[in-house]
Design an enzyme around this catalytic site. Sequence first.
Site, PDB file in Angstrom:
ATOM      1  N   HIS A 164       0.817  -1.232   0.000  1.00 22.97           N
ATOM      2  CA  HIS A 164       0.000   0.000   0.000  1.00 22.97           C
ATOM      3  C   HIS A 164       0.846   1.275   0.000  1.00 22.97           C
ATOM      4  O   HIS A 164       0.314   2.362  -0.252  1.00 22.97           O
ATOM      5  CB  HIS A 164      -0.938   0.027   1.209  1.00 22.97           C
ATOM      6  CG  HIS A 164      -1.955  -1.061   1.203  1.00 22.97           C
ATOM      7  ND1 HIS A 164      -2.826  -1.261   0.142  1.00 22.97           N
ATOM      8  CD2 HIS A 164      -2.235  -2.040   2.105  1.00 22.97           C
ATOM      9  CE1 HIS A 164      -3.595  -2.306   0.407  1.00 22.97           C
ATOM     10  NE2 HIS A 164      -3.251  -2.809   1.586  1.00 22.97           N
ATOM     11  N   ASP A 201      -2.343 -10.558  -2.434  1.00 23.38           N
ATOM     12  CA  ASP A 201      -2.933 -10.097  -1.171  1.00 23.38           C
ATOM     13  C   ASP A 201      -4.414  -9.796  -1.427  1.00 23.38           C
ATOM     14  O   ASP A 201      -4.798  -9.442  -2.550  1.00 23.38           O
ATOM     15  CB  ASP A 201      -2.200  -8.822  -0.711  1.00 23.38           C
ATOM     16  CG  ASP A 201      -2.645  -8.328   0.655  1.00 23.38           C
ATOM     17  OD1 ASP A 201      -1.956  -8.627   1.636  1.00 23.38           O
ATOM     18  OD2 ASP A 201      -3.691  -7.626   0.731  1.00 23.38           O
ATOM     19  N   HIS A 203      -6.045  -7.295  -0.651  1.00 24.23           N
ATOM     20  CA  HIS A 203      -6.265  -5.885  -0.993  1.00 24.23           C
ATOM     21  C   HIS A 203      -5.515  -5.474  -2.252  1.00 24.23           C
ATOM     22  O   HIS A 203      -4.439  -6.005  -2.533  1.00 24.23           O
ATOM     23  CB  HIS A 203      -5.792  -4.999   0.168  1.00 24.23           C
ATOM     24  CG  HIS A 203      -6.442  -5.326   1.476  1.00 24.23           C
ATOM     25  ND1 HIS A 203      -5.848  -6.144   2.415  1.00 24.23           N
ATOM     26  CD2 HIS A 203      -7.645  -4.962   1.987  1.00 24.23           C
ATOM     27  CE1 HIS A 203      -6.654  -6.259   3.466  1.00 24.23           C
ATOM     28  NE2 HIS A 203      -7.755  -5.563   3.226  1.00 24.23           N
TER      29      HIS A 203
HETATM   30  N1  Q9C Z   1     -10.443  -2.263  10.297  1.00 26.38           N
HETATM   31  C1  Q9C Z   1      -2.442  -5.253   4.151  1.00 26.38           C
HETATM   32  O1  Q9C Z   1      -3.071  -6.288   4.061  1.00 26.38           O
HETATM   33  N2  Q9C Z   1      -8.079  -1.723   6.928  1.00 26.38           N
HETATM   34  N3  Q9C Z   1      -2.988  -4.116   4.590  1.00 26.38           N
HETATM   35  C2  Q9C Z   1      -9.020  -2.752   7.006  1.00 26.38           C
HETATM   36  C3  Q9C Z   1      -9.886  -3.055   9.273  1.00 26.38           C
HETATM   37  C4  Q9C Z   1      -6.742  -1.895   6.623  1.00 26.38           C
HETATM   38  C5  Q9C Z   1      -4.373  -4.098   4.927  1.00 26.38           C
HETATM   39  C6  Q9C Z   1     -10.120  -2.430   7.934  1.00 26.38           C
HETATM   40  C7  Q9C Z   1      -6.334  -2.907   5.676  1.00 26.38           C
HETATM   41  C8  Q9C Z   1      -4.867  -2.807   5.392  1.00 26.38           C
HETATM   42  C9  Q9C Z   1      -0.990  -5.225   3.832  1.00 26.38           C
HETATM   43 ZN    ZN Z   2      -4.056  -7.129   2.537  1.00 22.86          ZN
END
Ligand code: Q9C
Ligand code: ZN
Length: 350
Positions: A164, A201, A203
């Site tokens: 990210h 991943d 995301h």
């Molecule tokens: N409260 C990676 O997987 N927000 N980052 C999600 C949870 C953050 C993920 C909501 C997600 C970041 C590297």
């Molecule tokens: Zn992720």
Amino acid sequence: MKVVYSPVHARHNPPVSFSLGRFVPFKESPQRVDQILASLASFGSEFELADPVDHGMEPIKRVHTKDYIAYFQNAYEKWVKRGGNPDGVFPEYLAVRQFANGGKKSGGDLGEPGFYCFDLEGVIAEGTFVAAVAAVNVVLTAADLMVDLHQTSAFALCRPPGHHAQEDLCGGYCFFNNASIATRYLIEQKKVGKVCILDIDYHHGNGTQSIFYKESNPLYVSLHGSPDYPMYWGDVDEDGEGEGKGFNVNVPLPLGTRDPEYIHALKTVVETRISEYDPDVIVVSLGVDTFIEDTVGNFLLTSDCYTEIGNVIASLGKQTLFVMEGGYDIPAIGTNVTNVLRGFDHRFGK
Ligand code: Q9C
Ligand code: ZN
């Protein structure tokens, strides 16, 4: 398979992040890599651990701006001096860039946290910078071992994750974009030719996409849940710009995606776009937050599916650098990661 690991990751341990208007326990915990390490160890000599070698700041500067690196290095100390919560840096002023005179002013001690971060989940705690630099050394050392020792693969067990992080923005538990830094290093220093970054991943890797958006090497391919975090990126029509046009491939999949649809989507992109590109090296942004029990991601993959994912990646028959990204289900994270790596090795005929 060679595995590079540094215990320095544990220096990054913010107690909380912010979710739905509340402070919640920080999910990107040191326990994650401890669990993965324990799983790898249970396979004896299949995985050989190596320590990272210091590569200095130069490879990081090839991806991130000087201003951002300087901010990150001093952010925690400045924050605490200014009376900030010692748990970590949380931006209070968000420099939505249109408001910030096109980014001319970073806003001083209290303005900078919101200038260099795109959400409230890039929490900078006391040891975060040191841990993030160690993670870069882990991934660069894994790249060295793979190329110099002519290995078919290597695994960078790094933390904090990276995909990210943009050139001058942290967010989503990420600070330095480990996979992107390794990719630049592979292309510029190790002269490997063409690289494909395959981001599995849960995301979308907005950081990696934006870093290489105008370049035709690497090819960036992301399979991710949509609509979901990181919210503003990851659509199919984001396909690159200028020389990079056509070299950014987003494959958004609906929440609730299960093994068969996931494997179908992965095979399709591997057999079409990635095979056509004919990369010399694959860099896998390896997240296992696609797991059914994961409380951050919203896919429903089973542990067996990770073995199949490893098989499909190995079917490309290319040198492959695995770089750890997300995955938050502590009981299964080790099994899921080792399943990908062992699935890869078996299909590669090792
Ligand atoms: N409260 C990676 O997987 N927000 N980052 C999600 C949870 C953050 C993920 C909501 C997600 C970041 C590297
Ligand atoms: Zn992720």
